[in-house]
Write a protein that holds these residues in place. Structure first.
Motif, PDB file in Angstrom:
ATOM      1  N   ILE A 178      -6.168 -13.811  -1.605  1.00  0.00           N
ATOM      2  CA  ILE A 178      -4.889 -14.280  -1.134  1.00  0.00           C
ATOM      3  C   ILE A 178      -4.367 -15.278  -2.290  1.00  0.00           C
ATOM      4  O   ILE A 178      -3.192 -15.151  -2.709  1.00  0.00           O
ATOM      5  N   ASN A 179      -5.033 -16.383  -2.561  1.00  0.00           N
ATOM      6  CA  ASN A 179      -4.416 -17.166  -3.428  1.00  0.00           C
ATOM      7  C   ASN A 179      -4.177 -16.715  -4.858  1.00  0.00           C
ATOM      8  O   ASN A 179      -3.339 -17.018  -5.347  1.00  0.00           O
ATOM      9  N   GLN A 180      -5.265 -15.933  -5.200  1.00  0.00           N
ATOM     10  CA  GLN A 180      -4.921 -14.904  -6.586  1.00  0.00           C
ATOM     11  C   GLN A 180      -3.855 -14.238  -6.492  1.00  0.00           C
ATOM     12  O   GLN A 180      -2.896 -14.083  -7.563  1.00  0.00           O
ATOM     13  N   MET A 181      -3.434 -13.591  -5.340  1.00  0.00           N
ATOM     14  CA  MET A 181      -2.551 -12.658  -5.577  1.00  0.00           C
ATOM     15  C   MET A 181      -1.048 -13.592  -5.532  1.00  0.00           C
ATOM     16  O   MET A 181      -0.260 -13.030  -6.159  1.00  0.00           O
ATOM     17  N   MET A 182      -1.112 -14.516  -4.622  1.00  0.00           N
ATOM     18  CA  MET A 182       0.300 -15.566  -4.504  1.00  0.00           C
ATOM     19  C   MET A 182       0.339 -16.133  -5.918  1.00  0.00           C
ATOM     20  O   MET A 182       1.464 -16.073  -6.165  1.00  0.00           O
ATOM     21  N   SER A 183      -0.657 -16.468  -6.571  1.00  0.00           N
ATOM     22  CA  SER A 183      -0.319 -17.140  -7.934  1.00  0.00           C
ATOM     23  C   SER A 183       0.264 -16.299  -8.615  1.00  0.00           C
ATOM     24  O   SER A 183       1.188 -16.434  -9.647  1.00  0.00           O
ATOM     25  N   GLN A 238      -3.736  -4.284   6.929  1.00  0.00           N
ATOM     26  CA  GLN A 238      -3.258  -3.059   7.257  1.00  0.00           C
ATOM     27  C   GLN A 238      -3.829  -1.777   6.206  1.00  0.00           C
ATOM     28  O   GLN A 238      -3.829  -0.634   6.746  1.00  0.00           O
ATOM     29  N   MET A 239      -3.859  -2.338   5.204  1.00  0.00           N
ATOM     30  CA  MET A 239      -4.412  -1.480   3.998  1.00  0.00           C
ATOM     31  C   MET A 239      -6.156  -1.268   4.302  1.00  0.00           C
ATOM     32  O   MET A 239      -6.771  -0.486   3.414  1.00  0.00           O
ATOM     33  N   GLY A 240      -6.639  -1.923   5.169  1.00  0.00           N
ATOM     34  CA  GLY A 240      -8.165  -1.923   5.554  1.00  0.00           C
ATOM     35  C   GLY A 240      -9.089  -2.884   4.559  1.00  0.00           C
ATOM     36  O   GLY A 240     -10.154  -2.591   4.456  1.00  0.00           O
ATOM     37  N   MET A 241      -8.339  -3.765   3.896  1.00  0.00           N
ATOM     38  CA  MET A 241      -9.199  -4.779   3.245  1.00  0.00           C
ATOM     39  C   MET A 241      -9.342  -5.942   4.150  1.00  0.00           C
ATOM     40  O   MET A 241      -8.554  -6.280   5.236  1.00  0.00           O
ATOM     41  N   LYS A 242     -10.413  -6.623   3.782  1.00  0.00           N
ATOM     42  CA  LYS A 242     -10.930  -7.945   4.551  1.00  0.00           C
ATOM     43  C   LYS A 242     -10.285  -8.951   3.575  1.00  0.00           C
ATOM     44  O   LYS A 242     -11.127  -9.278   2.686  1.00  0.00           O
ATOM     45  N   PRO A 243      -9.118  -9.495   3.852  1.00  0.00           N
ATOM     46  CA  PRO A 243      -8.543 -10.607   2.835  1.00  0.00           C
ATOM     47  C   PRO A 243      -9.480 -11.870   3.014  1.00  0.00           C
ATOM     48  O   PRO A 243      -9.562 -12.576   3.879  1.00  0.00           O
ATOM     49  N   ILE A 303       7.765 -12.872   0.072  1.00  0.00           N
ATOM     50  CA  ILE A 303       6.448 -12.670   0.601  1.00  0.00           C
ATOM     51  C   ILE A 303       5.743 -13.909   0.581  1.00  0.00           C
ATOM     52  O   ILE A 303       5.611 -14.690  -0.353  1.00  0.00           O
ATOM     53  N   ASN A 304       5.325 -14.248   1.719  1.00  0.00           N
ATOM     54  CA  ASN A 304       4.229 -15.605   1.907  1.00  0.00           C
ATOM     55  C   ASN A 304       3.089 -15.075   2.162  1.00  0.00           C
ATOM     56  O   ASN A 304       2.778 -13.789   2.194  1.00  0.00           O
ATOM     57  N   GLU A 305       2.081 -16.247   2.506  1.00  0.00           N
ATOM     58  CA  GLU A 305       0.535 -15.839   2.384  1.00  0.00           C
ATOM     59  C   GLU A 305       0.224 -14.844   3.729  1.00  0.00           C
ATOM     60  O   GLU A 305      -0.760 -13.968   3.706  1.00  0.00           O
ATOM     61  N   GLN A 306       0.938 -15.297   5.015  1.00  0.00           N
ATOM     62  CA  GLN A 306       0.795 -14.688   6.127  1.00  0.00           C
ATOM     63  C   GLN A 306       1.248 -13.108   6.011  1.00  0.00           C
ATOM     64  O   GLN A 306       0.188 -12.204   6.351  1.00  0.00           O
ATOM     65  N   MET A 307       2.029 -12.829   5.433  1.00  0.00           N
ATOM     66  CA  MET A 307       2.763 -11.481   5.266  1.00  0.00           C
ATOM     67  C   MET A 307       1.685 -10.653   4.124  1.00  0.00           C
ATOM     68  O   MET A 307       1.408  -9.539   4.484  1.00  0.00           O
ATOM     69  N   LEU A 308       1.035 -11.212   3.252  1.00  0.00           N
ATOM     70  CA  LEU A 308       0.316 -10.814   2.306  1.00  0.00           C
ATOM     71  C   LEU A 308      -1.133 -10.552   3.145  1.00  0.00           C
ATOM     72  O   LEU A 308      -1.750  -9.284   2.740  1.00  0.00           O
TER      73      LEU A 308
END
Length: 70
Positions: free
Chosen positions: A57-62, A47-52, A36-41
């Motif tokens: 995104i950086n927190q989730m990737m780390s 798609q889940m209705g969140m505004k990223p 999974i990369n940043e674009q996919m995340l």
């Protein structure tokens, strides 16, 4: 009898060596090509209705990278 024993030992050594080589290959492959990369995340969050935001995104990737390195 000796030939059978040598054959069994060679087979066991081959299986063990093959396992470790395959494991090492997959670990290096996943480090180079993370699933999974940043674009996919970002797309998944949209798609889940969140505004990223970039911070989220950086927190989730780390967090995912930290989990993967364990």
């Amino acid at each position: 009898m000796l030939y059978v024993l040598v054959g069994i030992l060679a087979l066991a050594a081959g299986v063990a060596l093959g396992f470790f080589i395959a494991r090492r290959y997959m670990m290096t492959y996943l480090k180079k090509n993370p699933p999974i990369n940043e674009q996919m995340l970002k797309m998944m969050m949209m798609q889940m209705g969140m505004k990223p935001s970039q911070k989220k995104i950086n927190q989730m990737m780390s967090a995912m990278n930290k989990q993967q390195s364990k």
